[in-house]
Design an enzyme around this catalytic site. Structure first.
Site, PDB file in Angstrom:
ATOM      1  CB  CYS A   1      47.093   3.935  57.990  1.00  0.00           C
ATOM      2  SG  CYS A   1      47.953   4.823  56.687  1.00  0.00           S
TER       3      CYS A   1
ATOM      4  CG  HIS B   1      43.044   3.926  57.071  1.00  0.00           C
ATOM      5  ND1 HIS B   1      43.384   5.220  57.387  1.00  0.00           N
ATOM      6  CD2 HIS B   1      43.894   3.528  56.088  1.00  0.00           C
ATOM      7  CE1 HIS B   1      44.412   5.581  56.628  1.00  0.00           C
ATOM      8  NE2 HIS B   1      44.728   4.583  55.831  1.00  0.00           N
TER       9      HIS B   1
ATOM     10  CG  ASN C   1      45.770   7.424  53.745  1.00  0.00           C
ATOM     11  OD1 ASN C   1      45.804   7.658  54.958  1.00  0.00           O
ATOM     12  ND2 ASN C   1      46.231   6.305  53.204  1.00  0.00           N
TER      13      ASN C   1
HETATM   14  O1  UT7 Z   1      46.905   3.433  53.965  1.00  0.00           O
HETATM   15  C1  UT7 Z   1      47.573   2.561  53.105  1.00  0.00           C
HETATM   16  C2  UT7 Z   1      48.200   3.380  52.037  1.00  0.00           C
HETATM   17  N1  UT7 Z   1      47.968   3.079  50.675  1.00  0.00           N
HETATM   18  C3  UT7 Z   1      46.836   2.596  50.115  1.00  0.00           C
HETATM   19  O2  UT7 Z   1      45.868   2.247  50.711  1.00  0.00           O
HETATM   20  C4  UT7 Z   1      46.851   2.499  48.616  1.00  0.00           C
HETATM   21  C5  UT7 Z   1      46.105   1.309  48.084  1.00  0.00           C
HETATM   22  N2  UT7 Z   1      46.092   1.336  46.633  1.00  0.00           N
HETATM   23  C6  UT7 Z   1      45.322   2.178  45.922  1.00  0.00           C
HETATM   24  O3  UT7 Z   1      44.576   2.964  46.475  1.00  0.00           O
HETATM   25  C7  UT7 Z   1      45.347   2.056  44.421  1.00  0.00           C
HETATM   26  O4  UT7 Z   1      46.047   0.903  44.035  1.00  0.00           O
HETATM   27  C8  UT7 Z   1      45.985   3.298  43.720  1.00  0.00           C
HETATM   28  C9  UT7 Z   1      45.057   4.499  43.923  1.00  0.00           C
HETATM   29  C10 UT7 Z   1      47.360   3.597  44.251  1.00  0.00           C
HETATM   30  C11 UT7 Z   1      46.049   3.026  42.214  1.00  0.00           C
HETATM   31  O5  UT7 Z   1      44.766   2.698  41.713  1.00  0.00           O
HETATM   32  P1  UT7 Z   1      44.561   1.409  40.802  1.00  0.00           P
HETATM   33  O6  UT7 Z   1      43.148   1.365  40.454  1.00  0.00           O
HETATM   34  O7  UT7 Z   1      45.144   0.231  41.541  1.00  0.00           O
HETATM   35  O8  UT7 Z   1      45.399   1.789  39.536  1.00  0.00           O
HETATM   36  P2  UT7 Z   1      46.341   0.841  38.684  1.00  0.00           P
HETATM   37  O9  UT7 Z   1      47.704   0.899  39.216  1.00  0.00           O
HETATM   38  O10 UT7 Z   1      45.671  -0.489  38.486  1.00  0.00           O
HETATM   39  O11 UT7 Z   1      46.292   1.557  37.303  1.00  0.00           O
HETATM   40  C12 UT7 Z   1      45.078   1.577  36.486  1.00  0.00           C
HETATM   41  C13 UT7 Z   1      45.335   2.528  35.327  1.00  0.00           C
HETATM   42  C14 UT7 Z   1      46.660   2.300  34.625  1.00  0.00           C
HETATM   43  O12 UT7 Z   1      46.494   2.655  33.255  1.00  0.00           O
HETATM   44  P3  UT7 Z   1      46.280   1.497  32.151  1.00  0.00           P
HETATM   45  O13 UT7 Z   1      47.491   0.627  32.224  1.00  0.00           O
HETATM   46  O14 UT7 Z   1      45.014   0.796  32.534  1.00  0.00           O
HETATM   47  O15 UT7 Z   1      46.158   2.282  30.879  1.00  0.00           O
HETATM   48  C15 UT7 Z   1      47.575   3.311  35.270  1.00  0.00           C
HETATM   49  O16 UT7 Z   1      48.630   3.692  34.430  1.00  0.00           O
HETATM   50  O17 UT7 Z   1      45.357   3.859  35.826  1.00  0.00           O
HETATM   51  C16 UT7 Z   1      46.618   4.465  35.490  1.00  0.00           C
HETATM   52  N3  UT7 Z   1      46.992   5.296  36.635  1.00  0.00           N
HETATM   53  C17 UT7 Z   1      46.659   6.580  36.721  1.00  0.00           C
HETATM   54  N4  UT7 Z   1      46.017   7.393  35.870  1.00  0.00           N
HETATM   55  C18 UT7 Z   1      45.818   8.675  36.266  1.00  0.00           C
HETATM   56  C19 UT7 Z   1      47.646   4.920  37.758  1.00  0.00           C
HETATM   57  N5  UT7 Z   1      47.754   5.984  38.593  1.00  0.00           N
HETATM   58  C20 UT7 Z   1      47.152   7.018  37.974  1.00  0.00           C
HETATM   59  C21 UT7 Z   1      46.934   8.369  38.337  1.00  0.00           C
HETATM   60  N6  UT7 Z   1      46.266   9.148  37.452  1.00  0.00           N
HETATM   61  N7  UT7 Z   1      47.333   8.886  39.504  1.00  0.00           N
END
Ligand code: UT7
Length: 331
Positions: free
Chosen positions: A117, A257, A287
Site C-alpha cells: 500500500c 492511504h 482499500n
Molecule cells: O493497508 C493495510 C492493510 N490492512 C489494514 O489496514 C487492516 C487494519 N485492521 C483493520 O482494519 C481492523 O483490524 C479489521 C477491520 C480487520 C478488524 O476490525 P477490528 O475492529 O479490529 O475487529 P476485531 O478483530 O477487534 O473484532 C471485533 C469484533 C469481534 O467480535 P467480539 O469478539 O467482540 O464479539 C469479531 O469477531 O468484531 C467481530 N468481527 C466481525 N464482525 C462482523 C471481526 N470481523 C468481523 C466482520 N464482520 N468482518
C-alpha cells in the site's frame, strides 16, 4: 540556478465498473453492512469482474487514457515508467514494460516495484531522485492493484476491506518552488507474519498443496496491522511536519492511504488537522492498495490549487510506510 525539483503535472485514474456492496459481501461471509460501515467505513468496493482475463495493466491503460484526456502528453518524451503494484499481470514480463509498449513510451526504461500500500509514495520517491539527479525529466508513475485476486471470499478478516483500482501521475522536472519538497520513508520486516501472501514466491512455489492451504490469499492479523499503521503514519507525519516547520493551518490537504476510516481518523487527530482538509473516499473504493493515494488526488484534482501544501502518507505490508510533503503543481 534554482534547485531542480520533481513535480506532479497530471493525474489519471480508473476503477472497474463492478460494485461489490456490503450487502453482497454479507452473502459470502458472516458480516453485515452495519459492522463494515462502523468498523471500517466502507460501503462498496470496485472489482475487476466483468473484464475477465484482464489484470492490472488493463486498469493502468484506462488510467493513462484518463490522464491523456486531461493534459498534453507525448509518450516519446517519457524517460521512465515506475509501476507500483503487488498484483502484476505476470511475475515477468513486468507490467511497466507492457504498459510502456502499449502507450508508445518507447524511449523509457521501466520496472515494477512492490511496496504494497506504500507503493505510490515509494515510487514518487524514486522518481524524484531520478529527476533531481538531472538525468531524467519526465517519469510516469503508475500505482494500482487488483487485490480482489488475492482475497479469500470466505475470510471475513479480509473480504470486506479490499478493492481494485489504478492511478497514475506524470512527474516532471521543474525549477519552480513546487513539487516534492521532503519525505520520510521506512520499512520494517520484523513481523512479516502479521500481513502476508506466502504462496507463489521462491519459498513456497505454487503447488497443489499451497493452493489447498490457501497460501495465495492475503492473511492478516488486523489488530496488529491497525496498531502499527496508526503509530507509524502518525509519527512519520509529525516528524515531517516538524522538520519542515509547517503549522497545521498551513497544510492544505492530508492524503492518507485508505485502509480503515478509524485508522485515518486516528492519524488525522494526532496531527490536529481539521477533517475538511483530509481526502477520504474509502466508502466508495475500499482499500485499493497502492492506488488509494493517487485515486484521492485524481478525485480531488479540481479542488487543488497551484502551491497547495499536501502531506501524503501510507502504510502497508512489509511493513512499509512513509510520508511525503509536496506543493501541488497546477490549477
Ligand atoms: O493497508 C493495510 C492493510 N490492512 C489494514 O489496514 C487492516 C487494519 N485492521 C483493520 O482494519 C481492523 O483490524 C479489521 C477491520 C480487520 C478488524 O476490525 P477490528 O475492529 O479490529 O475487529 P476485531 O478483530 O477487534 O473484532 C471485533 C469484533 C469481534 O467480535 P467480539 O469478539 O467482540 O464479539 C469479531 O469477531 O468484531 C467481530 N468481527 C466481525 N464482525 C462482523 C471481526 N470481523 C468481523 C466482520 N464482520 N468482518
Amino acid at each position: 540556478m534554482n534547485k531542480i525539483r520533481a513535480v506532479i503535472t497530471a493525474i489519471g485514474g480508473y476503477v472497474p465498473e463492478y460494485r461489490l456492496t456490503n450487502e453482497e459481501v454479507a452473502t459470502m461471509v458472516n458480516t453485515s453492512d452495519e459492522w463494515i460501515t462502523k468498523r471500517i467505513g466502507i460501503k462498496e468496493r470496485r472489482i475487476l469482474k466483468s473484464e475477465e482475463g484482464k489484470g492490472i495493466t488493463y486498469l493502468a491503460m484506462k488510467a493513462i487514457d484518463d490522464l491523456k484526456s486531461r493534459c498534453s502528453f507525448d509518450p516519446l518524451k517519457i524517460d521512465a515508467v515506475f509501476f507500483a503494484t503487488a498484483t502484476p499481470d505476470y511475475l515477468f514480463p513486468n507490467s511497466a514494460s507492457l504498459v510502456a509498449h502499449k502507450t508508445g513510451m518507447i524511449n523509457a526504461f521501466g520496472f515494477d516495484m512492490e511496496a504494497a500500500c506504500s507503493g505510490f509514495i515509494y515510487a514518487l520517491e524514486i522518481a524524484q531522485s531520478c529527476i533531481v539527479s538531472g538525468k531524467h525529466r519526465k517519469i510516469m508513475v503508475i500505482a494500482g492493484d487488483v487485490l480482489s485476486t488475492l482475497i479469500d471470499y470466505t475470510d471475513r478478516n479480509t473480504s470486506p476491506i479490499f478493492g481494485d483500482g489504478c492511478g497514475c501521475a506524470l512527474v516532471e522536472s521543474t525549477t519552480d518552488d513546487l513539487g516534492l519538497i521532503d519525505s520520510i520513508m521506512r520499512c520494517d520486516g520484523s513481523i512479516p507474519e502479521s500481513l502476508h501472501v506466502y504462496g507463489g514466491g521462491a519459498v513456497n512455489p505454487t503447488t497443489h498443496e499451497t493452493v489447498n492451504n490457501k497460501l495465495h490469499y492475503i492473511w492478516q492479523d488486523g489488530k496488529v496491522v491497525f496498531r502499527h499503521a496508526v503509530s507509524n503514519m502518525s509519527n512519520t507525519c509529525q516528524k515531517l511536519i516538524k522538520k519542515n516547520n509547517l503549522s497545521e493551518k498551513e497544510i492544505d490537504w492530508i492524503v492518507p492511504h485508505q485502509a480503515n476510516l478509524r485508522i485515518i481518523d486516528a492519524v488525522v487527530n494526532s496531527l490536529g488537522v481539521s477533517r475538511e482538509k483530509v481526502m477520504i473516499n474509502i466508502e466508495k473504493y475500499g482499500n485499493t492498495g497502492s492506488a488509494s493515494i493517487p485515486l484521492c488526488l485524481w478525485e480531488w484534482e479540481s479542488r487543488l490549487h497551484k502551491g497547495d501544501k499536501l502531506i501524503l502518507t501510507a502504510f502497508g505490508a512489509g511493513f512499509t510506510w512513509g510520508a511525503t510533503y509536496l506543493k501541488w503543481g497546477y490549477n
